[in-house]
Design a protein around this motif. Structure first.
Motif, PDB file in Angstrom:
ATOM      1  N   TYR A 126       3.636 -11.956  -4.240  1.00 44.25           N
ATOM      2  CA  TYR A 126       2.515 -11.361  -3.502  1.00 44.25           C
ATOM      3  C   TYR A 126       1.305 -12.295  -3.543  1.00 44.25           C
ATOM      4  CZ  TYR A 126      -1.736  -8.587  -3.030  1.00 44.25           C
ATOM      5  OH  TYR A 126      -2.989  -8.148  -2.681  1.00 44.25           O
ATOM      6  N   ILE A 127       1.023 -12.852  -4.724  1.00 46.29           N
ATOM      7  CA  ILE A 127      -0.120 -13.748  -4.871  1.00 46.29           C
ATOM      8  C   ILE A 127       0.056 -14.997  -4.015  1.00 46.29           C
ATOM      9  CG2 ILE A 127      -1.248 -15.323  -6.498  1.00 46.29           C
ATOM     10  CD1 ILE A 127      -1.039 -13.144  -8.605  1.00 46.29           C
ATOM     11  N   PHE A 128       1.248 -15.592  -4.051  1.00 46.83           N
ATOM     12  CA  PHE A 128       1.473 -16.808  -3.268  1.00 46.83           C
ATOM     13  C   PHE A 128       1.446 -16.515  -1.773  1.00 46.83           C
ATOM     14  CE2 PHE A 128       2.127 -18.994  -7.097  1.00 46.83           C
ATOM     15  CZ  PHE A 128       2.239 -20.347  -6.830  1.00 46.83           C
ATOM     16  N   ALA A 129       1.908 -15.355  -1.366  1.00 44.47           N
ATOM     17  CA  ALA A 129       1.804 -14.980   0.041  1.00 44.47           C
ATOM     18  C   ALA A 129       0.337 -14.844   0.439  1.00 44.47           C
ATOM     19  CB  ALA A 129       2.544 -13.663   0.290  1.00 44.47           C
ATOM     20  N   SER A 130      -0.459 -14.249  -0.455  1.00 49.79           N
ATOM     21  CA  SER A 130      -1.894 -14.084  -0.186  1.00 49.79           C
ATOM     22  C   SER A 130      -2.590 -15.435  -0.098  1.00 49.79           C
ATOM     23  CB  SER A 130      -2.543 -13.226  -1.278  1.00 49.79           C
ATOM     24  OG  SER A 130      -1.966 -11.930  -1.325  1.00 49.79           O
ATOM     25  N   LEU A 131      -2.195 -16.361  -0.934  1.00 54.09           N
ATOM     26  CA  LEU A 131      -2.775 -17.701  -0.890  1.00 54.09           C
ATOM     27  C   LEU A 131      -2.536 -18.369   0.457  1.00 54.09           C
ATOM     28  CD1 LEU A 131      -1.819 -19.112  -4.421  1.00 54.09           C
ATOM     29  CD2 LEU A 131      -4.080 -18.358  -3.669  1.00 54.09           C
TER      30      LEU A 131
END
Length: 326
Positions: A126-131
């Motif tokens: 989720y974090i890497f997608a948000s990045l």
């Protein structure tokens, strides 16, 4: 004569009144100007005080951030140092090209995350997608692959390029086994459950059966290489890749903040509280206390001892509790 004196007196009285009114008017104007000046002075003083307070607050936050980042750097340096030392002692070496399909990337932040199942990787996806400015729903729906199918030379170049930030996350090994059982075998049908059922001949696998199976089939490549319980060295090659951050799920609240500040991520991106899992010793004990024969738990620990050693995990307390019961 008297009349003239009276008229003169009246004129003087009127003049005095006019002078008094004029004086009063000037006094009022003076007081008003003085009040406005005082008001401006107070407001200016308040603004200066507020700005001073904000400056002090920002400096205080900055000092705390600096102290936090320094403390976290020391933590990561210790983890990396212990890892390198024990890799050398144990003589562990893998081809770093064999990280399978576990790498996810953020091209924007030049960051790589090697994901190990059952260590909270869903939240990191989720974090890497948000990045990358994407919604996690697109990732779950398969509309976007975070690993971009980067293979071969380009994959190797990124892994060994010091300009690319690299991280992975591990978890207390025996607890990870419990997590794998609870999520993939205990509650529902899954490919893993079907795979184990075929090998054991049992449709419903208790945790005791699961542990016995892992120990007895330890040399079976199809069994020991399963992502959800394979050793960390077989998934992300920590002895061959220079990870800047080795996160522990048990300290993930702080570790994640450190990572996001280190790569300069936006402040609105953070670890979801639902994934800030802590080791639950009682839960782990409840599962391992059902294993028969009891020595299978200790044999499983011996199988995972390499992961305990490399990543600085102490001997788990569940073993001492089980030993006292024998």
């Amino acid at each position: 004569m008297v009349k003239m004196l009276l008229n003169l007196l009246r004129r003087q009285t009127l003049t005095l009144k006019r002078l008094s009114l004029a004086s009063l008017g000037f006094s009022i104007i003076f007081l008003a100007l003085s009040y406005n000046n005082l008001k401006k002075t107070v407001m200016t003083s308040k603004k200066v005080n507020y700005e001073l307070q904000q400056d002090i607050l920002q400096k205080s936050v900055s000092v705390k951030d600096d102290a936090f980042m320094e403390r976290m750097k020391q933590r990561m340096d210790e983890r990396r140092g212990k890892l390198k030392e024990n890799c050398k002692k144990l003589g562990i070496h893998h081809n770093s090209m064999e990280t399978r399909d576990y790498l996810v990337y953020s091209d924007k932040y030049k960051a790589i995350f090697c994901q190990i199942p059952k260590t909270g990787i869903t939240n990191w996806k989720y974090i890497f997608a948000s990045l990358e400015g994407l919604t996690f729903q697109k990732v779950l729906a398969g509309k976007f692959r975070l690993n971009h199918q980067i293979m071969g030379t380009e994959k190797n170049r990124r892994l060994h390029n010091p300009d690319w930030f690299k991280m992975t996350v591990v978890r207390e090994p025996l607890e990870r086994i419990v997590s794998a059982y609870r999520s993939k075998i205990e509650p529902r049908k899954s490919r893993i459950k079907n795979f184990l059922s075929k090998h054991t001949g049992r449709k419903d696998l208790t945790f005791s059966m699961f542990v016995n199976f892992l120990v007895e089939e330890n040399l079976n490549p199809l069994v020991k290489s399963n992502d959800h319980w394979a050793k960390y060295t077989e998934l992300c090659q920590p002895c061959d890749l220079d990870y800047e951050v080795i996160g522990h799920q048990e300290t993930m609240d702080e570790d994640s903040k450190y990572v996001l500040r280190l790569i300069g991520a936006p402040e609105n991106i953070s670890l979801k509280s639902a994934y800030r899992n802590k080791t639950d010793d009682d839960l782990v004990y409840r599962y391992y206390s059902t294993v028969e024969p009891r020595e299978k738990v200790f044999q499983l620990y011996d199988m995972l001892l390499e992961d305990y050693t490399l990543f600085g995990y102490p001997r788990p307390s569940v073993l001492d509790r089980l030993s006292k019961e024998q």
